[in-house]
Design an enzyme around this catalytic site. Structure first.
Site, PDB file in Angstrom:
ATOM      1  N   HIS A 247       0.823  -1.212   0.000  1.00 31.75           N
ATOM      2  CA  HIS A 247       0.000   0.000   0.000  1.00 31.75           C
ATOM      3  C   HIS A 247       0.855   1.259   0.000  1.00 31.75           C
ATOM      4  O   HIS A 247       1.881   1.357   0.659  1.00 31.75           O
ATOM      5  CB  HIS A 247      -0.992   0.002   1.168  1.00 31.75           C
ATOM      6  CG  HIS A 247      -0.375  -0.073   2.527  1.00 31.75           C
ATOM      7  ND1 HIS A 247      -1.114  -0.004   3.677  1.00 31.75           N
ATOM      8  CD2 HIS A 247       0.898  -0.199   2.936  1.00 31.75           C
ATOM      9  CE1 HIS A 247      -0.322  -0.081   4.725  1.00 31.75           C
ATOM     10  NE2 HIS A 247       0.903  -0.209   4.300  1.00 31.75           N
ATOM     11  N   GLY A 248       0.419   2.220  -0.808  1.00 30.58           N
ATOM     12  CA  GLY A 248       1.110   3.490  -0.907  1.00 30.58           C
ATOM     13  C   GLY A 248       2.349   3.487  -1.774  1.00 30.58           C
ATOM     14  O   GLY A 248       3.031   4.515  -1.901  1.00 30.58           O
TER      15      GLY A 248
END
Length: 351
Positions: A247-248
């Site tokens: 994520h990210g």
């Protein structure tokens, strides 16, 4: 399969012909497997010896390799691999796609927007508020979540799952069973009032995943949505199978990611980054543009632009090679140390 004269093919792929202009080419094959009527190519020097034994009708080669051909015609190109790719497109084309139309066995919510000339095969599901661009193809079993956006000319193969609010650009291909926009591994570890011990508490993953234009994603990949903001796959980037994007993460443009790579959360890469198979990147790293990471490397620190790294933990490749060479000498060094220990013991007994 139709045939094409060698002189016509040479003109089409921008190569210089040396040999029989009227030879008929009907297909493409490797140097080892090619026979009469086949076109092959040489791009890797480890296969140079096969130029002398190939039965190919013609071979696409660099100017330096043209003189090594033995008896067959050659098509000389500055970039033999790309020229051969152009010939492959002409002679074999790409996978035929299913006929345009919406299957009655597919489900499309009445609030979803479907562009022109889309193809939705049986048991695909398009959720409320989702938007399909023009000429989108959904193979059987695809899931398009709420308010997800799929761009023009994008193809999702069987079993692809696109979570809510994910965005996929134009001319994207996603292969079977890949998941885009699932929750990332976001937990806060704490002992709350009333808990008898420390536990992992889930953090809402409020962001999304964004896939740029002209991206291709292999089978069984996972691209986490961001907790905040977006996980981004840059334009033109290619992922092989079984790649995991945390994520990210933000991948730049035209990255090339080989199978079984894992990239932990919030790491960013520049443009034209290449990662070999089974590379692992720790979280919150910054990888520069035009970086190459050798297969099986485990990266724990930032990498500046233009460098090539390898090893575990990863270091500049020249250093990693020295480490490997040193490791190969360890058994001999261990024997030498034991011999020295015995010699020292003998000398001590004489004192």
């Amino acid at each position: 399969m139709s045939s094409i004269k060698l002189v016509e093919l040479a003109e089409m792929i921008g190569a210089t012909l040396q040999g029989d202009p009227d030879a008929e080419i009907v297909g493409c094959a490797t140097l080892e497997d090619a026979g009469p009527g086949d076109l092959s190519f040489l791009n890797n020097p480890r296969y140079t010896d096969q130029l002398a034994t190939t039965k190919a009708e013609a071979v696409v080669v660099s100017p330096d390799d043209a003189k090594r051909a033995n008896g067959c015609s050659v098509l000389i190109a500055d970039n033999p691999y790309f020229a051969f790719r152009q010939a492959m497109v002409k002679l074999h084309g790409f996978r035929p796609q299913p006929a345009v139309g919406i299957s009655p066995q597919a489900y499309i919510d009445e609030t979803a927007i479907v562009g022109e000339l889309c193809t939705v095969r049986p048991f695909a599901y398009v959720a409320p508020g989702a938007r399909l661009g023009d000429r989108v193809i959904l193979y059987p079993g695809c899931y398009i979540g709420k308010k997800a956006v799929i761009g023009n000319d994008t193809t999702l193969h069987p079993g692809v799952c696109v979570y809510d609010r994910s965005v996929i650009g134009d001319r994207v291909t996603v292969h079977a069973n890949t998941v885009i926009g699932e929750d990332g591994l976001g937990y806060a570890t704490a002992q709350r009032d009333g808990d008898d011990e420390v536990r992992h508490h889930k953090i809402p993953q409020a962001g999304n995943a964004v896939v740029g234009n002209d991206v291709e994603i292999g089978a069984n990949c996972s691209i986490d949505r961001a907790a905040l903001g977006s996980t981004v796959i840059g334009d033109g980037t290619k992922l092989s199978d079984n790649v995991v994007i945390g994520h990210g993460v933000k991948l730049g443009r035209f990255n090339m990611i080989v199978a079984h790579v894992g990239i932990a959360g919030s790491t960013t890469t520049g443009d034209f980054v290449t990662m070999g198979g089974q590379v692992g990147l720790a979280g919150h790293l910054k990888i520069g543009s035009h970086v190459t990471i050798a297969a099986d490397a485990k990266v724990m620190t930032d990498i500046p632009d233009g460098e090539t790294w390898g090893g575990t933990p990863a270091t500049p490749l020249s250093d990693a090679k020295r480490v490997v060479l040193s490791q190969k000498r360890v058994p001999a060094m261990a024997s030498q140390i034991k011999a020295l220990e015995r010699r020292i013991a003998e000398l001590e007994q004489r004192l």
